[in-house]
Enzyme design. Sequence first.
Site, PDB file in Angstrom:
ATOM      1  N   ASP A 268       4.055  29.772  12.827  1.00  0.00           N
ATOM      2  CA  ASP A 268       3.125  30.637  12.098  1.00  0.00           C
ATOM      3  C   ASP A 268       3.932  31.824  11.590  1.00  0.00           C
ATOM      4  OD1 ASP A 268       1.239  32.522  11.307  1.00  0.00           O
ATOM      5  OD2 ASP A 268      -0.218  31.875  12.813  1.00  0.00           O
TER       6      ASP A 268
ATOM      7  N   LYS B 243       0.633  39.470  -4.049  1.00  0.00           N
ATOM      8  CA  LYS B 243       1.579  38.820  -4.977  1.00  0.00           C
ATOM      9  C   LYS B 243       2.331  39.855  -5.829  1.00  0.00           C
ATOM     10  CE  LYS B 243       1.082  34.603  -3.552  1.00  0.00           C
ATOM     11  NZ  LYS B 243       2.194  33.860  -2.946  1.00  0.00           N
TER      12      LYS B 243
ATOM     13  N   ASN C  91       7.276  29.827   0.719  1.00  0.00           N
ATOM     14  CA  ASN C  91       6.109  29.301   0.012  1.00  0.00           C
ATOM     15  C   ASN C  91       4.799  29.538   0.760  1.00  0.00           C
ATOM     16  OD1 ASN C  91       4.589  27.147  -1.673  1.00  0.00           O
ATOM     17  ND2 ASN C  91       4.516  26.335   0.429  1.00  0.00           N
TER      18      ASN C  91
ATOM     19  N   TYR D  27      -5.524  39.697  -2.729  1.00  0.00           N
ATOM     20  CA  TYR D  27      -4.590  38.587  -2.971  1.00  0.00           C
ATOM     21  C   TYR D  27      -3.591  39.000  -4.055  1.00  0.00           C
ATOM     22  CZ  TYR D  27      -2.587  34.123  -4.351  1.00  0.00           C
ATOM     23  OH  TYR D  27      -1.695  33.129  -4.647  1.00  0.00           O
TER      24      TYR D  27
HETATM   25  P1  NDP Z   1      -1.876  24.980   0.089  1.00  0.00           P
HETATM   26  O1  NDP Z   1      -3.066  25.553   0.797  1.00  0.00           O
HETATM   27  O2  NDP Z   1      -1.953  23.568  -0.355  1.00  0.00           O
HETATM   28  O3  NDP Z   1      -0.575  25.175   0.984  1.00  0.00           O
HETATM   29  C1  NDP Z   1      -0.349  26.365   1.692  1.00  0.00           C
HETATM   30  C2  NDP Z   1       0.706  26.106   2.748  1.00  0.00           C
HETATM   31  O4  NDP Z   1       0.966  27.348   3.445  1.00  0.00           O
HETATM   32  C3  NDP Z   1       0.264  25.097   3.777  1.00  0.00           C
HETATM   33  O5  NDP Z   1       1.345  24.229   4.050  1.00  0.00           O
HETATM   34  C4  NDP Z   1      -0.059  25.942   5.001  1.00  0.00           C
HETATM   35  O6  NDP Z   1       0.246  25.184   6.167  1.00  0.00           O
HETATM   36  C5  NDP Z   1       0.939  27.084   4.830  1.00  0.00           C
HETATM   37  N1  NDP Z   1       0.547  28.273   5.578  1.00  0.00           N
HETATM   38  C6  NDP Z   1      -0.553  29.035   5.420  1.00  0.00           C
HETATM   39  N2  NDP Z   1      -0.575  30.020   6.326  1.00  0.00           N
HETATM   40  C7  NDP Z   1       0.550  29.867   7.085  1.00  0.00           C
HETATM   41  C8  NDP Z   1       1.087  30.570   8.191  1.00  0.00           C
HETATM   42  N3  NDP Z   1       0.471  31.626   8.722  1.00  0.00           N
HETATM   43  N4  NDP Z   1       2.248  30.134   8.724  1.00  0.00           N
HETATM   44  C9  NDP Z   1       2.885  29.061   8.210  1.00  0.00           C
HETATM   45  N5  NDP Z   1       2.433  28.347   7.167  1.00  0.00           N
HETATM   46  C10 NDP Z   1       1.266  28.756   6.613  1.00  0.00           C
HETATM   47  O7  NDP Z   1      -1.627  25.953  -1.146  1.00  0.00           O
HETATM   48  P2  NDP Z   1      -0.461  26.003  -2.245  1.00  0.00           P
HETATM   49  O8  NDP Z   1       0.515  24.930  -2.074  1.00  0.00           O
HETATM   50  O9  NDP Z   1      -1.123  26.145  -3.556  1.00  0.00           O
HETATM   51  O10 NDP Z   1       0.171  27.414  -1.879  1.00  0.00           O
HETATM   52  C11 NDP Z   1       1.544  27.622  -1.690  1.00  0.00           C
HETATM   53  C12 NDP Z   1       1.937  28.973  -2.261  1.00  0.00           C
HETATM   54  O11 NDP Z   1       1.725  28.961  -3.654  1.00  0.00           O
HETATM   55  C13 NDP Z   1       1.144  30.173  -1.722  1.00  0.00           C
HETATM   56  O12 NDP Z   1       2.031  31.238  -1.489  1.00  0.00           O
HETATM   57  C14 NDP Z   1       0.199  30.501  -2.869  1.00  0.00           C
HETATM   58  O13 NDP Z   1      -0.180  31.856  -2.859  1.00  0.00           O
HETATM   59  C15 NDP Z   1       1.062  30.158  -4.053  1.00  0.00           C
HETATM   60  N6  NDP Z   1       0.398  29.916  -5.324  1.00  0.00           N
HETATM   61  C16 NDP Z   1      -0.564  28.939  -5.412  1.00  0.00           C
HETATM   62  C17 NDP Z   1      -1.192  28.719  -6.631  1.00  0.00           C
HETATM   63  C18 NDP Z   1      -2.289  27.728  -6.793  1.00  0.00           C
HETATM   64  O14 NDP Z   1      -3.026  27.814  -7.794  1.00  0.00           O
HETATM   65  N7  NDP Z   1      -2.449  26.760  -5.919  1.00  0.00           N
HETATM   66  C19 NDP Z   1      -0.778  29.458  -7.823  1.00  0.00           C
HETATM   67  C20 NDP Z   1       0.238  30.446  -7.601  1.00  0.00           C
HETATM   68  C21 NDP Z   1       0.809  30.629  -6.396  1.00  0.00           C
HETATM   69  P3  NDP Z   1      -0.558  25.222   7.548  1.00  0.00           P
HETATM   70  O15 NDP Z   1      -1.997  25.459   7.240  1.00  0.00           O
HETATM   71  O16 NDP Z   1      -0.268  23.882   8.151  1.00  0.00           O
HETATM   72  O17 NDP Z   1       0.080  26.346   8.309  1.00  0.00           O
HETATM   73  C1  8X3 Z   2      -3.017  31.449  -7.338  1.00  0.00           C
HETATM   74  C2  8X3 Z   2      -3.462  31.412  -8.747  1.00  0.00           C
HETATM   75  O1  8X3 Z   2      -5.006  32.468 -10.470  1.00  0.00           O
HETATM   76  O2  8X3 Z   2      -5.972  31.975  -8.304  1.00  0.00           O
HETATM   77  O3  8X3 Z   2      -2.050  32.403  -7.113  1.00  0.00           O
HETATM   78  O4  8X3 Z   2      -4.484  33.810  -8.553  1.00  0.00           O
HETATM   79  S1  8X3 Z   2      -4.793  32.473  -9.020  1.00  0.00           S
END
Ligand code: NDP
Ligand code: 8X3
Length: 250
Positions: free
Chosen positions: A58, A155, A85, A151
Amino acid sequence: MIVLITGASSGIGRACCYEFASKGTDLIILARREEKLNEIASDIQSKYNVKVLARVCDVRNYEQVKETIDSLPPEWKTIDVLINNAGLARGLEKIQDGFIEKWEEMIDTNVKGLLYVTRCVLPIMIERNYGDIINIGSIAGHEVYPGGNVYCGTKFAERAISKGMTIDTNGYNIRVCSIDPGMVETEFSLVRFDNDAERAANVYKGLEALKGEDIARIASFIVQQPRHVNIQSIVLTPTQQATATIVSRK
Ligand code: NDP
Ligand code: 8X3
């Protein structure tokens, strides 16, 4: 080459695992959900000739992060690429209606977690005079949208911290890049809306959103550049998305 990916159990992180494994890279994969990590590790090892080390971690817990990195076997310590990520959004409430625990979860994961992992990995890279760090930011780090408040704040912080990393590592042959996507169809909206599948699906309705694989391909492109080329940031959106709120849906 060894790549460490946080948030590897889903979405963008998971796609990065497959992209880098397909290029012959060994992986250290971190997340909280052990079962998902183990599934990904064994699937990748059955498909590609690479080694995968899965660790439940975590990123909000500094002691756990430190123990995870400190206890890596010596042959796994030479991390070449760190992909920060792990992250999440929780809700879209106005600040006056906000939930303190959701704010803390976002700040602790997206900002403090990214810093904790970096604090533990960067000294290894500096010692080796070699490394790449890819931070997953967002267009939410460039513009604030209704309900985005905290949020977006995390970012914006990620983008500032990325710049800080570039400055602090200058002279150590370390490249830092912030990849800042718009909408990517992952578990992100499910998490944001407390597993409300219909509300999450509506986010991507009538739109060809980005896929985790699109971000992973770009991460791989960044790492593959000749050593003198440092791509500091990339902003990308689906073609149907102009800004966080201007989206042409079919
Ligand atoms: P997902 O929810 O599919 O993946 C998020 C990942 O983060 C999971 O693997 C989760 O794993 C992990 N995670 C969350 N909290 C923790 C923690 N405390 N410790 C370790 N791992 C953690 O979302 P995305 O793939 O979309 O998100 C990945 C990144 O991309 C994020 O930083 C998000 O802000 C960013 N992002 C996403 C966008 C979108 O539209 N989807 C756009 C722009 C940026 P687990 O729960 O197993 O711990
Ligand atoms: C995730 C994309 O547009 O929901 O960072 O902020 S948005």
